[in-house]
Design a protein around this motif. Structure first.
Motif, PDB file in Angstrom:
ATOM      1  N   ARG A  78      51.085  35.223  34.564  1.00 31.13           N
ATOM      2  CA  ARG A  78      51.857  36.128  35.764  1.00 31.13           C
ATOM      3  C   ARG A  78      50.805  36.925  36.576  1.00 31.13           C
ATOM      4  O   ARG A  78      50.955  37.077  37.682  1.00 31.13           O
ATOM      5  N   ASP A  79      49.908  37.266  35.632  1.00 30.34           N
ATOM      6  CA  ASP A  79      49.025  38.338  36.346  1.00 30.34           C
ATOM      7  C   ASP A  79      47.431  37.575  37.056  1.00 30.34           C
ATOM      8  O   ASP A  79      46.775  38.211  37.280  1.00 30.34           O
ATOM      9  N   LEU A  80      47.681  36.032  36.886  1.00 28.73           N
ATOM     10  CA  LEU A  80      46.466  35.440  37.264  1.00 28.73           C
ATOM     11  C   LEU A  80      46.163  35.461  38.610  1.00 28.73           C
ATOM     12  O   LEU A  80      46.976  35.633  39.663  1.00 28.73           O
ATOM     13  N   ASN A  94      43.954  37.744  48.141  1.00 30.44           N
ATOM     14  CA  ASN A  94      43.827  37.870  46.611  1.00 30.44           C
ATOM     15  C   ASN A  94      45.194  38.939  46.311  1.00 30.44           C
ATOM     16  O   ASN A  94      45.350  39.714  46.569  1.00 30.44           O
ATOM     17  N   ASP A  95      45.770  38.044  45.171  1.00 32.12           N
ATOM     18  CA  ASP A  95      46.829  38.896  44.474  1.00 32.12           C
ATOM     19  C   ASP A  95      47.066  37.986  42.998  1.00 32.12           C
ATOM     20  O   ASP A  95      46.675  36.953  42.963  1.00 32.12           O
ATOM     21  N   LYS A  96      47.978  38.814  42.370  1.00 29.29           N
ATOM     22  CA  LYS A  96      48.727  38.071  41.346  1.00 29.29           C
ATOM     23  C   LYS A  96      49.461  37.118  41.677  1.00 29.29           C
ATOM     24  O   LYS A  96      50.180  37.290  42.591  1.00 29.29           O
ATOM     25  N   ILE A  97      49.170  35.856  40.844  1.00 27.06           N
ATOM     26  CA  ILE A  97      50.143  34.921  41.228  1.00 27.06           C
ATOM     27  C   ILE A  97      51.581  34.923  41.323  1.00 27.06           C
ATOM     28  O   ILE A  97      52.279  34.376  42.100  1.00 27.06           O
ATOM     29  N   ASN A  98      52.076  35.812  40.518  1.00 27.26           N
ATOM     30  CA  ASN A  98      53.526  36.055  40.459  1.00 27.26           C
ATOM     31  C   ASN A  98      53.982  36.672  41.812  1.00 27.26           C
ATOM     32  O   ASN A  98      55.313  36.760  42.340  1.00 27.26           O
ATOM     33  N   ALA A  99      53.108  37.047  42.633  1.00 22.67           N
ATOM     34  CA  ALA A  99      53.178  37.824  43.770  1.00 22.67           C
ATOM     35  C   ALA A  99      53.664  36.827  44.946  1.00 22.67           C
ATOM     36  O   ALA A  99      54.197  37.263  45.987  1.00 22.67           O
ATOM     37  N   PRO A 261      43.313  28.359  30.072  1.00 16.05           N
ATOM     38  CA  PRO A 261      42.122  29.405  29.493  1.00 16.05           C
ATOM     39  C   PRO A 261      41.792  30.275  30.545  1.00 16.05           C
ATOM     40  O   PRO A 261      41.557  29.863  31.848  1.00 16.05           O
ATOM     41  N   SER A 262      41.829  31.473  30.115  1.00 14.09           N
ATOM     42  CA  SER A 262      41.632  32.615  31.081  1.00 14.09           C
ATOM     43  C   SER A 262      41.530  33.695  30.130  1.00 14.09           C
ATOM     44  O   SER A 262      41.431  33.925  28.868  1.00 14.09           O
ATOM     45  N   HIS A 263      41.159  34.819  30.912  1.00 12.99           N
ATOM     46  CA  HIS A 263      41.064  36.044  29.928  1.00 12.99           C
ATOM     47  C   HIS A 263      41.457  37.342  30.864  1.00 12.99           C
ATOM     48  O   HIS A 263      41.481  37.308  32.097  1.00 12.99           O
ATOM     49  N   PRO A 264      41.845  38.417  30.234  1.00 12.14           N
ATOM     50  CA  PRO A 264      42.474  39.478  31.085  1.00 12.14           C
ATOM     51  C   PRO A 264      41.066  40.351  31.473  1.00 12.14           C
ATOM     52  O   PRO A 264      39.959  40.264  30.947  1.00 12.14           O
ATOM     53  N   GLN A 265      41.160  41.065  32.460  1.00 11.92           N
ATOM     54  CA  GLN A 265      40.234  41.928  33.058  1.00 11.92           C
ATOM     55  C   GLN A 265      40.774  42.953  34.110  1.00 11.92           C
ATOM     56  O   GLN A 265      41.692  42.563  34.806  1.00 11.92           O
ATOM     57  N   THR A 266      40.108  44.147  33.846  1.00 13.29           N
ATOM     58  CA  THR A 266      40.644  45.358  34.822  1.00 13.29           C
ATOM     59  C   THR A 266      39.821  45.363  35.993  1.00 13.29           C
ATOM     60  O   THR A 266      38.392  45.412  36.003  1.00 13.29           O
ATOM     61  N   ILE A 267      40.398  45.416  37.268  1.00 14.71           N
ATOM     62  CA  ILE A 267      39.438  45.524  38.623  1.00 14.71           C
ATOM     63  C   ILE A 267      40.269  46.606  39.291  1.00 14.71           C
ATOM     64  O   ILE A 267      41.388  46.446  39.566  1.00 14.71           O
ATOM     65  N   TYR A 272      44.451  42.488  35.615  1.00 11.08           N
ATOM     66  CA  TYR A 272      44.472  41.087  36.085  1.00 11.08           C
ATOM     67  C   TYR A 272      43.966  40.002  35.072  1.00 11.08           C
ATOM     68  O   TYR A 272      43.621  40.121  33.991  1.00 11.08           O
ATOM     69  N   VAL A 273      44.493  38.657  35.144  1.00 14.47           N
ATOM     70  CA  VAL A 273      44.141  37.579  34.206  1.00 14.47           C
ATOM     71  C   VAL A 273      42.925  36.987  35.249  1.00 14.47           C
ATOM     72  O   VAL A 273      43.431  36.231  36.680  1.00 14.47           O
ATOM     73  N   LEU A 274      41.948  36.495  34.834  1.00 15.41           N
ATOM     74  CA  LEU A 274      41.097  35.839  35.459  1.00 15.41           C
ATOM     75  C   LEU A 274      40.759  34.368  34.651  1.00 15.41           C
ATOM     76  O   LEU A 274      40.921  34.279  33.500  1.00 15.41           O
TER      77      LEU A 274
END
Length: 305
Positions: A78-80, A94-99, A261-267, A272-274
């Protein structure tokens, strides 16, 4: 089977229909022999809420290879972080996909913007879509007599304060939804939440089989009516009863959970999830109908259900 056909035919006439897929995200023609790709959206809207901040709490791509003997439940984080196209009232960006669901205004518009966002990201076109809110899932679980879920670790609800112990337990609809919405304080955060949501779908199919839902027209009718009040579908022109009958023999043990396949990251102090490089080849495998070999080579991203 005649009784089942009559019930699904009645349901086909009463279920809400909307164009949930944007034309750019829609398969030109759906062939029910497969392969098939469906978009499932779980809205966090509740019946007692008028909040305009509704987002897509659950985003699933359901991939059925040719022959329809297997179904892959691909959970989209959801935070991709993605590029969301412009829409009325939304400039794009750009935003989180659930937005995307919220930026599209929720409902039909939200689903359409989410579908085109996901299609641009994955290169997929969809054979249909479904939008369901929490109330419908809760009612179905209760009609089925509850479900058995087995969290791997203790889960504390941030919504109710209830603590779900590790291990298998029988849950009501409200309890099951509470469990599968949790992601905070879990070892793998949202990835654990994704797995629990996939496990809920498997548990619902298991329970339906155990109660002989297909052989009990009255119970089946209850489930259809419960879902109907909370479900909106876009079958890409395929009669709903044809789709139900095509998938009627799909067994719960034929479901396999997959994570992107993804990973969390703070921006800028936002979590977010990238997406991993190229999505780890997952979306290419779906497009080329070779998910099974991808799964064998990428067990890290496979969830046992």
């Amino acid at each position: 089977m005649v009784g089942l056909r009559l019930l699904t035919d009645r349901y086909d006439r009463t279920v809400a229909r909307e164009l949930l897929l944007d034309p750019t995200a829609r398969q030109e023609r759906t062939d029910l022999s497969g392969p098939l790709n469906y978009l499932l959206i779980g809205s966090d809207r509740r019946p007692d809420s008028n909040s305009p901040e509704t987002r897509a709490d659950t985003i699933l791509i359901v991939h059925l290879p040719a022959g329809l003997g297997r179904a892959y439940l691909i959970s989209v984080p959801r935070d991709l972080l993605v590029a969301i196209p412009a829409a009325p009232g939304h400039p794009g960006g750009n935003d989180k996909i659930n937005a995307a669901y919220q930026h599209g205004g929720g409902g039909e518009g939200g689903a359409r913007l989410l579908s085109t966002t996901l299609s641009r990201l994955t290169g997929l076109r969809f054979d249909g879509a479904a939008l369901i809110d929490f109330a419908g899932i809760q009612r179905v679980v209760d009609i089925l007599g509850g479900v058995r879920l087995c969290p791997e670790t203790e889960v504390r609800s941030i919504h109710t304060g209830h603590v779900f112990p590790a291990g298998c337990q029988q849950l009501t609809g409200a309890q099951a939804l509470d469990l599968v919405r949790q992601r905070y304080d879990l070892p793998n955060g949202d990835y654990d939440r994704q797995r629990h949501q996939q496990q809920l779908l498997r548990a619902m199919l298991d329970r339906a089989a155990a109660t002989d839902l297909r052989g009990n027209p009255a119970r089946f009718d209850q489930v259809l009516r419960a879902v109907g009040s909370s479900l909106t579908v876009d079958t890409n022109g395929v009669p709903l009863d044809d789709l139900v009958f095509t998938l009627r023999d799909l067994r719960s043990d034929a479901l396999l959970g997959v994570q992107v396949p993804s990973h969390p990251q703070t921006i800028d102090e936002v979590s977010y999830v990238l997406l991993d490089q190229g999505g780890g080849g997952l979306f290419e495998a779906v497009r080329e109908n070779r998910v099974e070999p991808w799964v064998r080579s990428n067990q890290r991203w496979v969830n046992p259900l």
